[in-house]
Write a protein that holds these residues in place. Structure first.
Motif, PDB file in Angstrom:
ATOM      1  N   GLN A 107       0.698  -1.134   0.073  1.00  0.00           N
ATOM      2  CA  GLN A 107       0.010   0.147  -0.186  1.00  0.00           C
ATOM      3  C   GLN A 107       0.987   1.338  -0.117  1.00  0.00           C
ATOM      4  N   THR A 108       0.373   2.211  -0.891  1.00  0.00           N
ATOM      5  CA  THR A 108       1.277   3.568  -0.603  1.00  0.00           C
ATOM      6  C   THR A 108       0.005   4.607  -0.780  1.00  0.00           C
ATOM      7  N   PRO A 109       0.375   5.774  -0.141  1.00  0.00           N
ATOM      8  CA  PRO A 109       1.304   5.992   0.686  1.00  0.00           C
ATOM      9  C   PRO A 109       0.806   5.332   2.223  1.00  0.00           C
ATOM     10  N   LYS A 110       1.967   5.405   3.158  1.00  0.00           N
ATOM     11  CA  LYS A 110       1.807   4.770   4.490  1.00  0.00           C
ATOM     12  C   LYS A 110       1.185   5.572   5.381  1.00  0.00           C
ATOM     13  N   PHE A 111       1.440   7.167   5.008  1.00  0.00           N
ATOM     14  CA  PHE A 111       1.023   8.008   5.990  1.00  0.00           C
ATOM     15  C   PHE A 111       0.523   9.177   5.264  1.00  0.00           C
ATOM     16  N   ARG A 112      -0.523  10.014   5.824  1.00  0.00           N
ATOM     17  CA  ARG A 112      -0.694  10.942   4.718  1.00  0.00           C
ATOM     18  C   ARG A 112      -1.939  11.970   5.741  1.00  0.00           C
ATOM     19  N   VAL A 113      -1.486  13.483   5.755  1.00  0.00           N
ATOM     20  CA  VAL A 113      -2.558  14.275   6.297  1.00  0.00           C
ATOM     21  C   VAL A 113      -3.320  15.246   5.155  1.00  0.00           C
ATOM     22  N   LEU A 114      -4.258  15.207   5.131  1.00  0.00           N
ATOM     23  CA  LEU A 114      -5.138  15.926   4.357  1.00  0.00           C
ATOM     24  C   LEU A 114      -5.834  17.074   4.858  1.00  0.00           C
ATOM     25  N   LYS A 115      -6.326  18.145   4.392  1.00  0.00           N
ATOM     26  CA  LYS A 115      -7.102  19.361   4.693  1.00  0.00           C
ATOM     27  C   LYS A 115      -8.639  18.720   4.174  1.00  0.00           C
ATOM     28  N   THR A 116      -9.626  19.337   5.012  1.00  0.00           N
ATOM     29  CA  THR A 116     -11.040  18.881   4.613  1.00  0.00           C
ATOM     30  C   THR A 116     -11.149  19.645   3.136  1.00  0.00           C
ATOM     31  N   GLY A 117     -11.879  18.640   2.489  1.00  0.00           N
ATOM     32  CA  GLY A 117     -12.079  18.982   1.128  1.00  0.00           C
ATOM     33  C   GLY A 117     -11.033  18.543   0.000  1.00  0.00           C
ATOM     34  N   GLN A 118      -9.773  18.239   0.468  1.00  0.00           N
ATOM     35  CA  GLN A 118      -8.988  17.855  -0.482  1.00  0.00           C
ATOM     36  C   GLN A 118      -9.196  16.430  -0.926  1.00  0.00           C
ATOM     37  N   SER A 119      -8.435  16.179  -2.111  1.00  0.00           N
ATOM     38  CA  SER A 119      -8.667  14.720  -2.848  1.00  0.00           C
ATOM     39  C   SER A 119      -7.312  13.997  -2.553  1.00  0.00           C
ATOM     40  N   MET A 120      -7.282  12.686  -2.960  1.00  0.00           N
ATOM     41  CA  MET A 120      -6.275  11.873  -2.801  1.00  0.00           C
ATOM     42  C   MET A 120      -6.732  10.462  -3.115  1.00  0.00           C
ATOM     43  N   THR A 121      -5.526   9.616  -3.487  1.00  0.00           N
ATOM     44  CA  THR A 121      -5.714   8.240  -4.039  1.00  0.00           C
ATOM     45  C   THR A 121      -4.704   7.344  -3.123  1.00  0.00           C
ATOM     46  N   LEU A 122      -5.288   6.232  -2.408  1.00  0.00           N
ATOM     47  CA  LEU A 122      -4.697   5.173  -1.964  1.00  0.00           C
ATOM     48  C   LEU A 122      -4.402   4.179  -3.165  1.00  0.00           C
ATOM     49  N   LEU A 123      -3.101   3.608  -3.146  1.00  0.00           N
ATOM     50  CA  LEU A 123      -2.918   2.573  -4.233  1.00  0.00           C
ATOM     51  C   LEU A 123      -2.549   1.329  -3.377  1.00  0.00           C
ATOM     52  N   CYS A 124      -3.190   0.357  -3.804  1.00  0.00           N
ATOM     53  CA  CYS A 124      -2.911  -1.108  -3.402  1.00  0.00           C
ATOM     54  C   CYS A 124      -2.264  -1.818  -4.614  1.00  0.00           C
ATOM     55  N   ALA A 125      -1.271  -2.650  -4.541  1.00  0.00           N
ATOM     56  CA  ALA A 125      -0.717  -3.569  -5.425  1.00  0.00           C
ATOM     57  C   ALA A 125      -0.670  -4.727  -4.876  1.00  0.00           C
ATOM     58  N   GLN A 126      -0.919  -5.565  -5.764  1.00  0.00           N
ATOM     59  CA  GLN A 126      -0.661  -7.181  -5.189  1.00  0.00           C
ATOM     60  C   GLN A 126      -0.004  -8.113  -6.382  1.00  0.00           C
ATOM     61  N   ASP A 127       1.034  -8.873  -6.015  1.00  0.00           N
ATOM     62  CA  ASP A 127       1.866  -9.639  -6.841  1.00  0.00           C
ATOM     63  C   ASP A 127       1.637 -10.916  -6.850  1.00  0.00           C
ATOM     64  N   MET A 128       0.327 -11.337  -6.229  1.00  0.00           N
ATOM     65  CA  MET A 128       0.139 -12.715  -6.132  1.00  0.00           C
ATOM     66  C   MET A 128      -1.063 -13.437  -7.247  1.00  0.00           C
ATOM     67  N   ASN A 129      -1.310 -12.556  -8.284  1.00  0.00           N
ATOM     68  CA  ASN A 129      -2.245 -12.794  -9.389  1.00  0.00           C
ATOM     69  C   ASN A 129      -3.735 -13.123  -8.796  1.00  0.00           C
ATOM     70  N   HIS A 130      -3.813 -12.543  -7.681  1.00  0.00           N
ATOM     71  CA  HIS A 130      -5.357 -12.643  -6.978  1.00  0.00           C
ATOM     72  C   HIS A 130      -6.591 -11.969  -7.702  1.00  0.00           C
TER      73      HIS A 130
ATOM     74  N   SER B 153     -13.375  14.311  -1.666  1.00  0.00           N
ATOM     75  CA  SER B 153     -13.431  15.437  -0.998  1.00  0.00           C
ATOM     76  C   SER B 153     -13.577  15.251   0.564  1.00  0.00           C
ATOM     77  N   ALA B 154     -12.344  15.027   0.909  1.00  0.00           N
ATOM     78  CA  ALA B 154     -11.858  14.254   2.276  1.00  0.00           C
ATOM     79  C   ALA B 154     -12.696  15.025   3.393  1.00  0.00           C
ATOM     80  N   ALA B 155     -13.160  14.260   4.452  1.00  0.00           N
ATOM     81  CA  ALA B 155     -13.876  14.986   5.528  1.00  0.00           C
ATOM     82  C   ALA B 155     -13.055  14.261   6.871  1.00  0.00           C
ATOM     83  N   PRO B 156     -13.211  15.324   8.093  1.00  0.00           N
ATOM     84  CA  PRO B 156     -12.625  14.445   9.359  1.00  0.00           C
ATOM     85  C   PRO B 156     -12.972  13.037   9.677  1.00  0.00           C
TER      86      PRO B 156
END
Lengths: 111, 113
Positions: free
Chosen positions: A6-29, A80-83
């Motif tokens: 998973q990336t990133p491991k840590f993130r601080v966002l302000k309310t209303g900002q957007s972001m994407t968490l990425l998950c990658a697996q190498d087990m062909n699941h 749109s991130a919320a607390p």
């Protein structure tokens, strides 16, 4: 053998900002999942995917979107991130059997 | 849908003693019951699982029992050691479609030296 990453491991966002968490697996699941973990509430399913190009809602999908364009990747988006979305997020994948493998988690704080 | 209840929420035992964590589930169609251990700052890791055609399963100091009639299952850790300190989660599957897991609320186990 990386397993589920998973990336990133840590993130601080302000309310209303957007972001994407990425998950990658190498087990062909085929199956991949996004959970959130909050104190005293265990792990709750946000969205999941049963294969490339598919997504479905879990128990707590509101405020999140997902995409599975490639079999090995499962992206979780916050438009749109919320607390209330301050949490630890875990990605997981599984084989055609039942065993689910988890990533190491992504700590997200929304201020 | 499936609902899983886990007790106790915290458990403190002396090193060398046994620890028992209990879970109940609601859906009689569930047939897979894993237990996960989560150490601080890490993701959950599978430690043992049981399927509904078996009543008990052991792996060294860890055992899981399943009572299908009563819809409950338990984790037993014998001869506890400091490294057993962690949060433990039980889960049950929704036995349809994507076979999603529904988790209990977790038990924080502390082993006192």
């Amino acid at each position: 053998n990386a397993g589920v990453t998973q990336t990133p491991k840590f993130r601080v966002l302000k309310t209303g900002q957007s972001m994407t968490l990425l998950c990658a697996q190498d087990m062909n699941h085929e199956y991949m999942y996004w959970y959130r973990q909050d104190p005293g509430m265990g792990l709750r399913l946000i969205h999941y995917s049963v294969g490339e190009g598919t997504t479905a809602k879990g128990e707590v999908p509101d405020g999140y979107n997902v995409s599975r364009l490639k079999k090995q990747n499962f992206l979780l988006g916050l438009e749109s991130a919320a607390p209330s979305q301050t949490s630890v997020y875990f990605c997981a994948s599984r084989t055609s059997g039942n065993t689910i493998y988890f990533g190491e988690g992504s700590w997200l704080t929304v201020v | 849908g499936e609902n899983v209840e886990q007790h106790p929420s915290t458990l403190s035992v002396q090193e060398g003693d046994s620890a028992v964590i209990k879970c109940t589930y609601s859906d009689s169609a569930s047939n897979y019951f894993p237990w996960y251990k989560q150490e601080l700052g890490k993701g959950p890791q599978l430690i043992i699982d049981i399927r509904s055609n078996v009543g008990e399963k052991k792996d060294q100091r860890i055992a899981v029992t399943l009572n299908k009639t009563a819809k409950h299952f338990s984790l037993h850790i014998t001869e506890t050691q400091p490294e057993d300190s962690a949060v433990y989660f039980c889960a049950a599957n929704e036995n349809q479609g994507a076979q999603k897991l529904v988790f209990g609320q977790g038990t924080r186990l502390t082993i006192n030296p």
